[in-house]
Design a protein around this motif. Structure first.
Motif, PDB file in Angstrom:
ATOM      1  N   SER A  82       0.843  -1.199   0.000  1.00 21.34           N
ATOM      2  CA  SER A  82       0.000   0.000   0.000  1.00 21.34           C
ATOM      3  C   SER A  82       0.874   1.243   0.000  1.00 21.34           C
ATOM      4  O   SER A  82       2.008   1.228   0.474  1.00 21.34           O
ATOM      5  CB  SER A  82      -0.917   0.013   1.221  1.00 21.34           C
ATOM      6  N   THR A  83       0.318   2.292  -0.554  1.00 25.87           N
ATOM      7  CA  THR A  83       0.949   3.598  -0.484  1.00 25.87           C
ATOM      8  C   THR A  83      -0.132   4.591  -0.071  1.00 25.87           C
ATOM      9  O   THR A  83      -1.295   4.443  -0.449  1.00 25.87           O
ATOM     10  CB  THR A  83       1.604   4.007  -1.818  1.00 25.87           C
ATOM     11  N   ASP A  84       0.253   5.534   0.745  1.00 24.78           N
ATOM     12  CA  ASP A  84      -0.722   6.549   1.161  1.00 24.78           C
ATOM     13  C   ASP A  84      -0.038   7.899   1.297  1.00 24.78           C
ATOM     14  O   ASP A  84       1.170   7.986   1.476  1.00 24.78           O
ATOM     15  CB  ASP A  84      -1.441   6.154   2.449  1.00 24.78           C
ATOM     16  N   ALA A 103       4.465  -2.674   3.224  1.00 26.21           N
ATOM     17  CA  ALA A 103       4.089  -4.060   2.950  1.00 26.21           C
ATOM     18  C   ALA A 103       3.033  -4.427   3.983  1.00 26.21           C
ATOM     19  O   ALA A 103       3.083  -3.979   5.132  1.00 26.21           O
ATOM     20  CB  ALA A 103       5.294  -4.980   3.076  1.00 26.21           C
ATOM     21  N   ARG A 104       2.039  -5.234   3.559  1.00 28.96           N
ATOM     22  CA  ARG A 104       0.952  -5.636   4.450  1.00 28.96           C
ATOM     23  C   ARG A 104       0.865  -7.151   4.487  1.00 28.96           C
ATOM     24  O   ARG A 104       1.001  -7.803   3.464  1.00 28.96           O
ATOM     25  CB  ARG A 104      -0.375  -5.063   3.948  1.00 28.96           C
ATOM     26  N   LEU A 138       1.463  -4.057   9.177  1.00 28.96           N
ATOM     27  CA  LEU A 138       2.115  -3.313   8.100  1.00 28.96           C
ATOM     28  C   LEU A 138       3.458  -2.798   8.569  1.00 28.96           C
ATOM     29  O   LEU A 138       3.680  -2.580   9.756  1.00 28.96           O
ATOM     30  CB  LEU A 138       1.230  -2.180   7.589  1.00 28.96           C
ATOM     31  N   GLY A 139       4.334  -2.612   7.618  1.00 24.35           N
ATOM     32  CA  GLY A 139       5.649  -2.065   7.893  1.00 24.35           C
ATOM     33  C   GLY A 139       6.235  -1.504   6.617  1.00 24.35           C
ATOM     34  O   GLY A 139       5.982  -2.018   5.534  1.00 24.35           O
ATOM     35  N   GLY A 140       6.983  -0.410   6.746  1.00 22.80           N
ATOM     36  CA  GLY A 140       7.572   0.186   5.549  1.00 22.80           C
ATOM     37  C   GLY A 140       8.281   1.475   5.860  1.00 22.80           C
ATOM     38  O   GLY A 140       8.754   1.694   6.974  1.00 22.80           O
ATOM     39  N   GLY A 141       8.320   2.340   4.864  1.00 21.60           N
ATOM     40  CA  GLY A 141       9.045   3.597   4.985  1.00 21.60           C
ATOM     41  C   GLY A 141       8.140   4.795   4.799  1.00 21.60           C
ATOM     42  O   GLY A 141       7.038   4.687   4.255  1.00 21.60           O
TER      43      GLY A 141
END
Length: 162
Positions: free
Chosen positions: A54-56, A78-79, A89-92
């Motif tokens: 996902s991107t938000d 990433a989900r 979820l985890g990411g940058g």
């Protein structure tokens, strides 16, 4: 003519296969560091039963006396579905902050000044999606963003599956 029909059918079938795990969302939430509410737009793609990406983008504004803070954050996460519709979820994150200082009297005495800064960080969180009707879901999500000034972001929104 046969090649054109074949390519058209191939494109339509590819579109249908891609569209099965695609979604878009709108949400509102509270960001602790800025102490204000923000609006978020999401794009989500689930490429398997458990995994997705996902991107938000979140925009928030807070006024405190003679200072106005504007935040614009973009996440890429990433989900992973843990159970039913509960996901981790985890990411940058990329965060852009603009601070505008007004002079005394709302800018009538003294000069206005504006400073900007950018920062990259990591986030981790969890969420839950609940199906209301066919392609419409309600979701709640909470995450902690690790930056120089880390913050907690909790939000509630609507997710539309395509």
């Amino acid at each position: 003519m046969k090649k054109t029909i074949f390519i058209l059918l191939l494109l339509v079938s590819f579109y249908n296969a891609m569209a099965q795990g695609f979604g878009a969302a709108v949400s509102g939430g509270y960001l602790t560091e800025i102490g204000s509410f923000g609006a978020t737009g999401d794009l989500i793609y689930e490429f398997s039963e458990k995994w997705g990406v996902s991107t938000d983008a979140t925009y928030s504004v807070a006024d405190a006396k003679s200072t106005r803070a504007k935040w614009f954050a973009v996440d890429l996460n990433a989900r992973y579905k843990v159970y039913d519709e509960v996901y981790l979820l985890g990411g940058g994150e990329y965060l852009s902050i603009t601070l505008k200082q007004q002079g005394l009297g709302g800018g009538s005495i003294g000069q206005e000044s504006e400073t900007s800064s950018n920062d990259f960080g990591f986030n981790a969180g969890a969420g839950y999606k609940y199906n209301i009707i066919d392609n419409v879901n309600v979701f709640a999500e909470a995450k902690y963003v690790i930056l120089d000034a880390g913050y907690f972001h909790a939000r509630l929104g609507l997710l539309f599956d395509f």
